[in-house]
Motif scaffolding. Sequence first.
Motif, PDB file in Angstrom:
ATOM      1  N   TRP A 467      -4.204  13.303  -5.798  1.00 22.23           N
ATOM      2  CA  TRP A 467      -4.835  11.518  -5.628  1.00 22.23           C
ATOM      3  C   TRP A 467      -3.623  11.236  -4.834  1.00 22.23           C
ATOM      4  O   TRP A 467      -3.806   9.736  -5.136  1.00 22.23           O
ATOM      5  N   GLN A 468      -2.319  11.691  -4.057  1.00 20.12           N
ATOM      6  CA  GLN A 468      -1.802  10.778  -3.855  1.00 20.12           C
ATOM      7  C   GLN A 468      -1.750  10.802  -2.601  1.00 20.12           C
ATOM      8  O   GLN A 468      -1.413  10.290  -1.630  1.00 20.12           O
ATOM      9  N   VAL A 469      -3.085  11.340  -2.219  1.00 19.39           N
ATOM     10  CA  VAL A 469      -3.641  11.187  -0.729  1.00 19.39           C
ATOM     11  C   VAL A 469      -3.524  10.195  -0.397  1.00 19.39           C
ATOM     12  O   VAL A 469      -3.225   9.756   0.812  1.00 19.39           O
ATOM     13  N   PRO A 470      -4.342   8.985  -0.544  1.00 24.73           N
ATOM     14  CA  PRO A 470      -5.057   8.052   0.121  1.00 24.73           C
ATOM     15  C   PRO A 470      -3.352   7.176   0.065  1.00 24.73           C
ATOM     16  O   PRO A 470      -3.294   6.008   0.655  1.00 24.73           O
ATOM     17  N   ALA A 471      -2.456   6.789  -0.795  1.00 24.00           N
ATOM     18  CA  ALA A 471      -1.053   6.050  -1.255  1.00 24.00           C
ATOM     19  C   ALA A 471      -0.912   6.579   0.506  1.00 24.00           C
ATOM     20  O   ALA A 471       0.056   5.525   1.157  1.00 24.00           O
ATOM     21  N   TYR A 472      -0.749   7.701   0.804  1.00 22.15           N
ATOM     22  CA  TYR A 472       0.247   8.359   1.797  1.00 22.15           C
ATOM     23  C   TYR A 472      -1.020   7.481   3.527  1.00 22.15           C
ATOM     24  O   TYR A 472       0.475   6.964   4.204  1.00 22.15           O
ATOM     25  N   VAL A 473      -2.401   7.545   3.175  1.00 20.40           N
ATOM     26  CA  VAL A 473      -2.412   6.913   4.175  1.00 20.40           C
ATOM     27  C   VAL A 473      -2.294   5.679   4.306  1.00 20.40           C
ATOM     28  O   VAL A 473      -2.925   5.376   5.665  1.00 20.40           O
ATOM     29  N   LEU A 474      -2.541   4.887   3.043  1.00 18.86           N
ATOM     30  CA  LEU A 474      -2.600   3.460   3.510  1.00 18.86           C
ATOM     31  C   LEU A 474      -1.099   2.911   4.029  1.00 18.86           C
ATOM     32  O   LEU A 474      -1.002   2.214   4.699  1.00 18.86           O
ATOM     33  N   ILE A 475      -0.475   4.364   3.667  1.00 18.77           N
ATOM     34  CA  ILE A 475       1.139   3.783   4.018  1.00 18.77           C
ATOM     35  C   ILE A 475       0.955   4.453   5.681  1.00 18.77           C
ATOM     36  O   ILE A 475       2.218   3.230   6.153  1.00 18.77           O
TER      37      ILE A 475
END
Length: 591
Positions: A467-475
């Motif tokens: 669930w952390q993956v989208p945060a890294y993609v948005l960054i």
Amino acid sequence: MSLTKLETHSNSDLSLSSQLDNKDKIEVHVVSTENQIDVHSLDDEDYEEEDEDYVAPTEEELKTLRHVSGYIPLRCWLIAIVELAERFSYYGLSAPFQNYMANGPNDTPKGLLQLNSSGATAISYFFQFWCYVTPIFGGYMADTHWGKYNTICTGTGIYVSGIFILFMTSIESITTQNAARGGYIAAIILIGIATGMIKSNISVLIAEQVPKRKIRVITTSKGERVIEDPKLTVQNIFMFFYLMINIGSLSVIATTELEAHKGFWAAYLLPFCFFWIAVVVLIVGKKQYVRKPVGDKVISKCFTITWIAFKNKLDFDSAKPSCHPEANYPWTDKFVEEVRRAIRACKVFLFYPIYWCVYGQMLNNFVTQAGTMELHGLPNDFLQAIDSIAIIVFIPICEKFLYPFIRKFTPFRSITKIFWGFMFGSAAMIWAAVLQSFIYKAGPCFDKPLACAAQYAHTPNQVHIAWQVPAYVLIAFSEIFASITGLEYAYSNAPESMKSFIMSIFLLTTAFGSALGIAISPTSVDPKFTWAFTGLAVSCFIAGCLFWICFRKYNNTEDSMDEIDFIDEKVTDMANKASSFISPVLSTKSV
């Protein structure tokens, strides 16, 4: 051919002749009845001939023909390997830092320095701060004393020393906690100095390998007439440069695995060995690189011009030799215009510290957050690699598809891209805040992960790490729009002889972002993470909106600012010299 002649008379005859032909050749003579003074005569070799195939585009062609990038020579790729090696080492080292600082040998995950989460986050921000303050020193030394290549070489030697100290003091069998702390502090100070010397110069040195050209019409091998746009060439250079950064940053995959299964010494040994590639490339390619000469007290001149403008209500024309020939200023009108443009660019950078504070979450608080989630065998600092992978995937997509598609409908200019970078940064923090609230709602320890009871000290809350993956993609998207464009903007708007120093000012905004991170680090503890991420999301959104309100008008003047690069400095210098001869005579006549 055009001929301009101006004559004035006093006790002696004085005439000024200025002649320009289609090769931009100029001759200026001052003649009196007693003697003849040749102020300057330019021969053919003083000028670089314009490309015989040069075809200037019409207004209609600018709107209808496809815009493409110019050729990027092989030596750019060679220098980029140095950046790849430096970033491989930087990210490979810094990925294990949070665990190395925060935890002890018996904690999960393991560490060494035992500084707790808040202390580790503060030092992590200090390291970022230090690494992006030192570019001011690196840029100054490059532009006034050593040159870019020599500054990079010096930084490379310091970098190797810093990594070696870190490696030696992390070997548990021969170190103590105090020795490890001392070694860590010494290492990050040396690495920070070296990073500043390399970062302020490496991207500029790459961009300088491509000769400046005006926008022109060319015909491709397929017979298509297209616009070769130098702005797209610079854009692609910095996208390719950023691509190398993120390929290098994939070292976090290797170093986090080495940290988890072999120890911190192994995680630090790999970057130490890999960095020697940069040393070899610098030595082997020395004779191939384009190395521009160091300016003559150029930074001092820049501050003097700025001070003169400040004293005259920000009127930069007051510092131009053509306006005040009696002052005998040791610079040209073109340099004054370049300084004016650089000051304008520096105003654009004012909002960046908030963005960099948001970006910094990826290197510390995201790692801490992951440590409270179900990892399924992955190290908690492993997912930093998702950011790099996303950038590597989406940079070519943006270059080949997204940007050309947008340009069919509207120019996608720098200020617009930076605005969207802020919006994606805000979105990343919103995702992190929502995710953190779900972590606090999950058992077994809810808002006290790993700390509610002794039997749960090694049991994370039941939320999957994916669930952390989208945060890294948005960054990653925010970096493509804000960070890469910021690098382009700093390079394109800097005076030719001050590009390293202006680049260092842009990098300095990262240091200010880290200072903000240090200030808010007391909130980096459970159960405050949700509010910390929410506050950053709101701050980044407001900063982006204010940025757009303040600077959107700069999109309309971007092309005219770029034209400053093609002002013929020799012609303006001759005009200034001629003006200094004529002014006294005109004054005498008017009296």
